[in-house]
Design a protein around this motif. Structure first.
Motif, PDB file in Angstrom:
ATOM      1  N   SER A  68      -8.221   8.472   1.554  1.00 48.88           N
ATOM      2  CA  SER A  68      -7.223   7.986   0.373  1.00 48.88           C
ATOM      3  C   SER A  68      -6.815   9.228  -0.568  1.00 48.88           C
ATOM      4  O   SER A  68      -5.560   9.184  -1.256  1.00 48.88           O
ATOM      5  CB  SER A  68      -7.882   7.144  -0.396  1.00 48.88           C
ATOM      6  OG  SER A  68      -7.294   6.361  -1.304  1.00 48.88           O
ATOM      7  N   PHE A  97      -3.259   3.091  -8.792  1.00 52.90           N
ATOM      8  CA  PHE A  97      -3.672   2.842  -7.870  1.00 52.90           C
ATOM      9  C   PHE A  97      -5.211   2.636  -7.541  1.00 52.90           C
ATOM     10  O   PHE A  97      -5.690   2.048  -6.803  1.00 52.90           O
ATOM     11  CB  PHE A  97      -3.318   4.147  -6.786  1.00 52.90           C
ATOM     12  CG  PHE A  97      -2.911   3.572  -5.394  1.00 52.90           C
ATOM     13  CD1 PHE A  97      -2.579   2.441  -4.956  1.00 52.90           C
ATOM     14  CD2 PHE A  97      -3.257   4.773  -4.352  1.00 52.90           C
ATOM     15  CE1 PHE A  97      -2.396   1.862  -3.638  1.00 52.90           C
ATOM     16  CE2 PHE A  97      -3.473   4.249  -2.952  1.00 52.90           C
ATOM     17  CZ  PHE A  97      -2.756   2.878  -2.641  1.00 52.90           C
ATOM     18  N   THR A  98      -6.038   3.571  -8.349  1.00 52.25           N
ATOM     19  CA  THR A  98      -7.272   3.488  -8.288  1.00 52.25           C
ATOM     20  C   THR A  98      -7.670   2.089  -8.536  1.00 52.25           C
ATOM     21  O   THR A  98      -8.780   1.500  -8.205  1.00 52.25           O
ATOM     22  CB  THR A  98      -7.919   4.643  -9.068  1.00 52.25           C
ATOM     23  OG1 THR A  98      -7.814   5.826  -8.578  1.00 52.25           O
ATOM     24  CG2 THR A  98      -9.291   4.294  -9.479  1.00 52.25           C
ATOM     25  N   TRP A 152      -0.505  -3.415 -10.756  1.00 52.15           N
ATOM     26  CA  TRP A 152      -1.377  -2.807  -9.810  1.00 52.15           C
ATOM     27  C   TRP A 152      -2.866  -3.500  -9.657  1.00 52.15           C
ATOM     28  O   TRP A 152      -3.368  -3.607  -8.428  1.00 52.15           O
ATOM     29  CB  TRP A 152      -1.433  -1.463  -9.805  1.00 52.15           C
ATOM     30  CG  TRP A 152      -0.496  -0.577  -9.409  1.00 52.15           C
ATOM     31  CD1 TRP A 152       0.721  -0.283 -10.260  1.00 52.15           C
ATOM     32  CD2 TRP A 152       0.272  -0.492  -7.983  1.00 52.15           C
ATOM     33  NE1 TRP A 152       1.839   0.185  -9.124  1.00 52.15           N
ATOM     34  CE2 TRP A 152       1.424   0.062  -8.030  1.00 52.15           C
ATOM     35  CE3 TRP A 152      -0.437  -0.820  -6.869  1.00 52.15           C
ATOM     36  CZ2 TRP A 152       2.089   0.202  -6.425  1.00 52.15           C
ATOM     37  CZ3 TRP A 152       0.094  -0.517  -5.611  1.00 52.15           C
ATOM     38  CH2 TRP A 152       1.457  -0.122  -5.614  1.00 52.15           C
ATOM     39  N   LEU A 162       5.243   7.582  -5.991  1.00 51.59           N
ATOM     40  CA  LEU A 162       4.543   8.306  -7.150  1.00 51.59           C
ATOM     41  C   LEU A 162       5.330   9.225  -7.893  1.00 51.59           C
ATOM     42  O   LEU A 162       5.213   9.314  -9.190  1.00 51.59           O
ATOM     43  CB  LEU A 162       3.173   9.023  -6.421  1.00 51.59           C
ATOM     44  CG  LEU A 162       2.700  10.120  -7.269  1.00 51.59           C
ATOM     45  CD1 LEU A 162       1.892   9.261  -8.312  1.00 51.59           C
ATOM     46  CD2 LEU A 162       1.461  10.746  -6.547  1.00 51.59           C
ATOM     47  N   PHE A 216       0.800  -1.322   0.073  1.00 51.63           N
ATOM     48  CA  PHE A 216       0.019   0.021  -0.129  1.00 51.63           C
ATOM     49  C   PHE A 216       0.775   1.336   0.034  1.00 51.63           C
ATOM     50  O   PHE A 216       0.865   2.118  -0.880  1.00 51.63           O
ATOM     51  CB  PHE A 216      -0.998   0.088   1.298  1.00 51.63           C
ATOM     52  CG  PHE A 216      -2.015   0.998   1.153  1.00 51.63           C
ATOM     53  CD1 PHE A 216      -3.242   1.126   0.697  1.00 51.63           C
ATOM     54  CD2 PHE A 216      -1.490   2.448   1.777  1.00 51.63           C
ATOM     55  CE1 PHE A 216      -3.956   2.112   0.533  1.00 51.63           C
ATOM     56  CE2 PHE A 216      -2.382   3.164   1.813  1.00 51.63           C
ATOM     57  CZ  PHE A 216      -3.661   3.273   1.172  1.00 51.63           C
ATOM     58  N   ALA A 230      -6.104  -0.810  -8.693  1.00 54.88           N
ATOM     59  CA  ALA A 230      -5.848  -1.658  -7.416  1.00 54.88           C
ATOM     60  C   ALA A 230      -6.809  -1.605  -6.538  1.00 54.88           C
ATOM     61  O   ALA A 230      -7.128  -2.788  -5.786  1.00 54.88           O
ATOM     62  CB  ALA A 230      -4.301  -1.311  -6.908  1.00 54.88           C
ATOM     63  N   LEU A 231      -7.164  -0.601  -5.924  1.00 53.53           N
ATOM     64  CA  LEU A 231      -8.221  -0.542  -4.910  1.00 53.53           C
ATOM     65  C   LEU A 231      -9.558  -0.882  -5.414  1.00 53.53           C
ATOM     66  O   LEU A 231     -10.206  -1.539  -4.621  1.00 53.53           O
ATOM     67  CB  LEU A 231      -8.185   0.998  -4.326  1.00 53.53           C
ATOM     68  CG  LEU A 231      -6.811   1.421  -3.566  1.00 53.53           C
ATOM     69  CD1 LEU A 231      -7.178   2.695  -3.234  1.00 53.53           C
ATOM     70  CD2 LEU A 231      -6.744   0.554  -2.391  1.00 53.53           C
ATOM     71  N   ALA A 255      -1.998   7.724 -11.103  1.00 53.74           N
ATOM     72  CA  ALA A 255      -3.075   7.673  -9.919  1.00 53.74           C
ATOM     73  C   ALA A 255      -4.097   6.720 -10.137  1.00 53.74           C
ATOM     74  O   ALA A 255      -4.467   5.942  -9.364  1.00 53.74           O
ATOM     75  CB  ALA A 255      -3.643   9.052  -9.519  1.00 53.74           C
ATOM     76  N   PRO A 263      -7.503   8.467  -5.415  1.00 50.32           N
ATOM     77  CA  PRO A 263      -6.565   8.798  -6.087  1.00 50.32           C
ATOM     78  C   PRO A 263      -6.579   9.681  -7.193  1.00 50.32           C
ATOM     79  O   PRO A 263      -6.076  10.893  -7.661  1.00 50.32           O
ATOM     80  CB  PRO A 263      -5.532   7.718  -6.059  1.00 50.32           C
ATOM     81  CG  PRO A 263      -6.022   6.590  -5.212  1.00 50.32           C
ATOM     82  CD  PRO A 263      -7.376   6.838  -5.056  1.00 50.32           C
ATOM     83  N   SER A 322      -2.697   9.196  -0.708  1.00 58.60           N
ATOM     84  CA  SER A 322      -2.261   8.732  -1.990  1.00 58.60           C
ATOM     85  C   SER A 322      -1.349   9.967  -2.809  1.00 58.60           C
ATOM     86  O   SER A 322      -0.616   9.924  -3.514  1.00 58.60           O
ATOM     87  CB  SER A 322      -3.191   8.351  -3.051  1.00 58.60           C
ATOM     88  OG  SER A 322      -4.140   9.294  -3.344  1.00 58.60           O
ATOM     89  N   PHE A 374       3.111   2.941  -2.905  1.00 58.67           N
ATOM     90  CA  PHE A 374       2.700   3.812  -4.099  1.00 58.67           C
ATOM     91  C   PHE A 374       2.977   5.246  -3.990  1.00 58.67           C
ATOM     92  O   PHE A 374       3.500   5.937  -4.410  1.00 58.67           O
ATOM     93  CB  PHE A 374       1.054   3.413  -4.000  1.00 58.67           C
ATOM     94  CG  PHE A 374       0.590   4.085  -5.511  1.00 58.67           C
ATOM     95  CD1 PHE A 374       0.608   3.578  -6.632  1.00 58.67           C
ATOM     96  CD2 PHE A 374       0.311   5.637  -5.341  1.00 58.67           C
ATOM     97  CE1 PHE A 374       0.112   4.181  -7.833  1.00 58.67           C
ATOM     98  CE2 PHE A 374      -0.092   6.193  -6.551  1.00 58.67           C
ATOM     99  CZ  PHE A 374      -0.252   5.634  -7.840  1.00 58.67           C
TER     100      PHE A 374
END
Length: 394
Positions: free
Chosen positions: A230, A49-50, A103, A31, A24, A52-53, A46, A354, A234, A27
């Motif tokens: 977040s 990461f979005t 990711w 970045l 986590f 991944a989540l 970004a 993110p 992020s 990232f």
């Protein structure tokens, strides 16, 4: 609120620290390095990461059902080991397609080994005794960012971000070993593997909980706060730089997030043990809201570090109280499924954050990001108050 200092819980806590750092916090610290190395827009990075989540959110209900089936001793180490393998793949990524694919796969791993499944597992295994175990895990794992930010930054400075990704793949592998030992010990002391009848009863309890208004109010309050957290975490390094912190000061401030989370949890353990989980949560919401206010006006180190203290402490407390509020309001039977269902919107909002923050930054700078984050925190406070009123009427 008494701590559970048994060996398996301590091992679980250390494992959580390692996987949070590796899967986590890697990232946000890398970045800006990816932006410089690849030459991609910040919004594009970004979005990874979005992704991944979002994947983690979609997979979380399945993880909850696996916990209810009593297979946690396989799920946790397998997820951490899979995440380690993907981090190693990430270190070799050259294209956007490879970067995004890595990711997305990390999202699969996190759905089954970060806080959401951990708290559901402990709640199922320990019942009313879960509060002490959850507190212990969050106290120790609060140092994940303190481990990740300076170590990853130091490695990336000396050998590049790819070396940092490989090192943290090794860290996640060690986390998988600790998960295997801890979950086997905890499940061995817990109730026997549930029968088909018990699983059916748990499913019925979960469906009943989801029909109550309090479920939907909690399902809105905590996800809204996830957006605040977040969006901030992020983009933490560029936000701190925008507020006037130099590179070294920004790394130092970001590294304090973890210790401040721990301080918040210690304060709650020592001074607020007699308060309800909902009341403690409202205090934590207030701390996050005040942190956003300080960040908005910050133009130097004093306000920046004060905001970091409040933000870290507030969110650190929420990590403990969020599953406890859900269990208090909705019951513990079928809690793996309930927790997984609540995790879906929570992680989905964290997933959107993110990219949303990057878009807002493009239109109005980080002033706009912080202002909207503050408004979201205030909305979450109102929704939690409504949830408490609804639970009292049921």
């Amino acid at each position: 609120m008494r701590l559970d200092l048994s060996l398996p819980v301590i091992l679980m806590a250390v494992a959580e620290t390692l996987v949070w750092a590796a899967l986590f916090y890697i990232f946000p610290i890398l970045l800006l390095r990816w932006e410089a190395d690849f030459g991609w827009a910040r919004e594009e990075i970004a979005l990874a990461f979005t992704l991944a989540l979002a994947v983690s959110a979609l997979a979380s209900p399945l993880a909850g059902r696996l916990i209810d089936r009593g297979v946690s001793r396989l799920m946790f180490p397998a997820a951490a080991l899979f995440g380690a393998a993907v981090l190693a793949m990430l270190s070799m990524a050259e294209t956007k397609a490879a970067f995004f694919a890595c990711w997305a796969l990390i999202g699969v791993a996190t759905s089954a080994c970060l806080y959401e499944p951990c708290f559901a597992f402990l709640t199922r295994a320990k019942g009313v005794g879960a509060r002490g175990a959850i507190t212990t895990v969050t106290l120790v794992a609060g140092f994940a960012s303190t481990l990740c930010f300076p170590l990853a930054d130091w490695i990336a400075d000396g050998w590049g971000w790819r070396a940092a990704a490989l090192v943290f793949a090794g860290i996640a592998t060690f986390g998988a070993v600790l998960f295997a030992v801890a979950t086997s010990m905890i499940e061995g002391r817990a109730a026997p593997k549930p029968t088909a009848e018990a699983r059916a009863s748990a499913r019925d309890a979960a469906r009943g909980a989801m029909r109550r208004p309090v479920f939907w109010l909690l399902g809105a309050a905590f996800p809204i706060l996830a957006l605040t957290h977040s969006m901030t975490i992020s983009h933490l390094m560029p936000i701190l730089g925008d507020r006037g912190a130099g590179p070294d000061a920004a790394v130092l401030a970001a590294s304090l997030i973890g210790p401040c989370q721990v301080l918040g949890r210690i304060f709650i353990t020592a001074f607020a043990a007699d308060r309800s989980a909902a009341a403690i949560t409202q205090i934590a919401f207030t701390g996050v809201l005040c942190a956003m206010g300080l960040l908005f006006i910050a133009s130097g180190p004093t306000a920046i570090f004060a905001a970091v203290v409040l933000f870290g402490a507030g969110y650190g407390v929420l990590s403990i109280t969020r599953p406890l509020v859900a269990a208090d309001f909705l019951g513990r039977e079928g809690f793996g499924a309930i927790s997984g269902a609540l995790a879906l919107p929570y992680i989905a909002c964290a997933a959107a954050a993110p990219t949303l923050a990057a878009v807002l930054w493009r239109f109005g700078g980080y002033d706009l990001v912080i202002a909207i984050s503050a408004g979201l925190a205030a909305s979450a406070m109102l929704l939690l108050w409504m949830a408490a009123r609804s639970a009292a009427r049921d």
